[in-house]
Design a protein around this motif. Structure first.
Motif, mmCIF file in Angstrom:
data_model
loop_
_atom_site.group_PDB
_atom_site.id
_atom_site.type_symbol
_atom_site.label_atom_id
_atom_site.label_comp_id
_atom_site.label_asym_id
_atom_site.label_seq_id
_atom_site.Cartn_x
_atom_site.Cartn_y
_atom_site.Cartn_z
ATOM 1 N N LEU A 114 -28.377 -12.810 -125.791
ATOM 2 C CA LEU A 114 -28.028 -14.063 -125.419
ATOM 3 C C LEU A 114 -26.984 -13.819 -124.125
ATOM 4 C CD1 LEU A 114 -28.098 -16.384 -128.308
ATOM 5 C CD2 LEU A 114 -29.922 -16.354 -126.610
ATOM 6 N N CYS A 115 -25.979 -13.149 -124.301
ATOM 7 C CA CYS A 115 -24.950 -13.086 -123.314
ATOM 8 C C CYS A 115 -25.749 -12.181 -122.050
ATOM 9 C CB CYS A 115 -23.825 -12.247 -123.705
ATOM 10 S SG CYS A 115 -22.803 -13.035 -124.893
ATOM 11 N N SER A 116 -26.792 -11.482 -122.065
ATOM 12 C CA SER A 116 -27.307 -10.806 -121.097
ATOM 13 C C SER A 116 -28.431 -11.939 -120.488
ATOM 14 C CB SER A 116 -28.223 -9.561 -121.639
ATOM 15 O OG SER A 116 -28.896 -9.133 -120.544
ATOM 16 N N ALA A 117 -28.891 -12.530 -121.128
ATOM 17 C CA ALA A 117 -29.709 -13.687 -120.598
ATOM 18 C C ALA A 117 -28.794 -14.658 -119.847
ATOM 19 C CB ALA A 117 -30.574 -14.371 -121.632
ATOM 20 N N ALA A 118 -27.662 -14.805 -119.975
ATOM 21 C CA ALA A 118 -27.009 -15.876 -119.335
ATOM 22 C C ALA A 118 -26.621 -15.406 -117.891
ATOM 23 C CB ALA A 118 -25.521 -16.147 -120.124
ATOM 24 N N CYS A 119 -26.478 -14.268 -117.501
ATOM 25 C CA CYS A 119 -26.186 -13.721 -116.204
ATOM 26 C C CYS A 119 -27.128 -12.805 -115.627
ATOM 27 C CB CYS A 119 -24.858 -12.949 -116.335
ATOM 28 S SG CYS A 119 -23.196 -14.172 -117.081
ATOM 29 N N GLY A 120 -27.083 -12.603 -114.288
ATOM 30 C CA GLY A 120 -27.823 -11.654 -113.703
ATOM 31 C C GLY A 120 -29.075 -12.046 -113.204
ATOM 32 N N ALA A 121 -29.939 -11.253 -112.625
ATOM 33 C CA ALA A 121 -31.183 -11.571 -111.931
ATOM 34 C C ALA A 121 -32.145 -12.012 -113.032
ATOM 35 C CB ALA A 121 -31.597 -10.148 -111.311
ATOM 36 N N PRO A 122 -33.398 -12.601 -112.326
ATOM 37 C CA PRO A 122 -34.287 -13.403 -113.329
ATOM 38 C C PRO A 122 -34.866 -12.027 -114.256
ATOM 39 C CG PRO A 122 -34.368 -14.059 -111.119
ATOM 40 C CD PRO A 122 -33.621 -12.946 -111.050
ATOM 41 N N GLN A 125 -32.268 -11.182 -116.979
ATOM 42 C CA GLN A 125 -32.159 -12.213 -117.818
ATOM 43 C C GLN A 125 -33.529 -12.250 -118.673
ATOM 44 O OE1 GLN A 125 -31.925 -15.487 -115.262
ATOM 45 N NE2 GLN A 125 -29.688 -15.620 -115.347
ATOM 46 N N PHE A 126 -34.726 -12.005 -118.260
ATOM 47 C CA PHE A 126 -35.729 -12.243 -119.199
ATOM 48 C C PHE A 126 -35.658 -10.961 -120.290
ATOM 49 C CE2 PHE A 126 -40.331 -10.893 -120.088
ATOM 50 C CZ PHE A 126 -40.888 -12.067 -120.464
ATOM 51 N N CYS A 127 -35.249 -9.773 -119.840
ATOM 52 C CA CYS A 127 -34.981 -8.898 -120.737
ATOM 53 C C CYS A 127 -34.086 -9.024 -121.830
ATOM 54 C CB CYS A 127 -34.904 -7.337 -119.872
ATOM 55 S SG CYS A 127 -36.074 -6.704 -118.858
ATOM 56 N N GLY A 128 -32.968 -9.645 -121.371
ATOM 57 C CA GLY A 128 -32.129 -10.209 -122.413
ATOM 58 C C GLY A 128 -32.493 -11.223 -123.448
ATOM 59 N N LEU A 129 -33.489 -11.998 -122.993
ATOM 60 C CA LEU A 129 -34.220 -12.603 -124.035
ATOM 61 C C LEU A 129 -35.070 -12.000 -125.021
ATOM 62 C CD1 LEU A 129 -34.910 -15.717 -121.900
ATOM 63 C CD2 LEU A 129 -33.390 -15.789 -123.540
ATOM 64 N N LEU A 130 -35.762 -10.801 -124.351
ATOM 65 C CA LEU A 130 -36.449 -9.978 -125.108
ATOM 66 C C LEU A 130 -35.658 -9.187 -126.253
ATOM 67 C CD1 LEU A 130 -38.925 -8.439 -122.684
ATOM 68 C CD2 LEU A 130 -39.475 -10.422 -124.173
#
Length: 177
Positions: A114-122, A125-130
């Protein structure tokens, strides 16, 4: 088992803000950890789901990651998700001390995603949600919860539909193609 969760958490921290190139390795590491921590049909299903979904995501995201090879993230943008993840893991460890170390690390994988999905390029962020969906599957394996297992599969399904429909339309897609 604890070492597997710790390695998965370290891999999430190392790959924060990156594209999907690390998903197969992350999936294998999570699958090995699930195999060593779970038992029965739940562990088998989680291992199969982690291996299949992460490999499939990598195959689907390969075309998009080529467009992001020269990404230079400012230091504040690169450090913010790592600090947020470590802070949330610290708070989780202090508040959920009766959960046990392994479950705390498993929930930490969800928080890290979730923290990865909050920042960065789209794409990052998508990979953070995965990775968050992977974390939900890991917690389902630890708790033996069919409800969390179905939730993790549903999350992966929603992300697959979003990936197929939205990712080709995002602005960072190669214009030359």
């Amino acid at each position: 088992m604890t070492v597997g969760f710790a390695l998965a958490l370290v891999l999430v921290l190392i790959t924060l803000g990156r594209d999907g190139r690390w998903l197969p390795l992350y999936g294998v590491l999570c699958a090995l950890t699930a195999a060593s921590s779970g038992s029965g049909i739940m562990a088998v299903l989680v291992v199969l789901a982690l291996l299949l979904f992460n490999s499939g995501a990598w195959i689907g995201l390969r075309g998009f990651s080529a467009a992001r090879t020269s990404t230079h993230v400012r230091s504040a943008e690169a450090i913010l998700p790592v600090v947020a993840t470590l802070l949330m893991q610290f708070v989780l460890a202090l508040s959920g001390a009766d959960l046990g170390l392994v479950l705390t690390l498993g929930v930490g994988l969800v928080v890290a995603g979730l923290c990865s999905a909050a920042c960065g390029a789209p794409l990052a962020q998508f990979c953070g949600l995965l990775k968050t969906a992977d974390g939900v599957l890991m917690v389902a394996c630890l708790l033996g919860s069919w409800g969390l297992f179905v939730t993790g599969i549903a999350l992966w399904s929603v992300m697959a539909v979003l990936g197929v429909t939205l990712l080709p339309r995002l602005a960072w897609r190669k214009v030359e193609e």
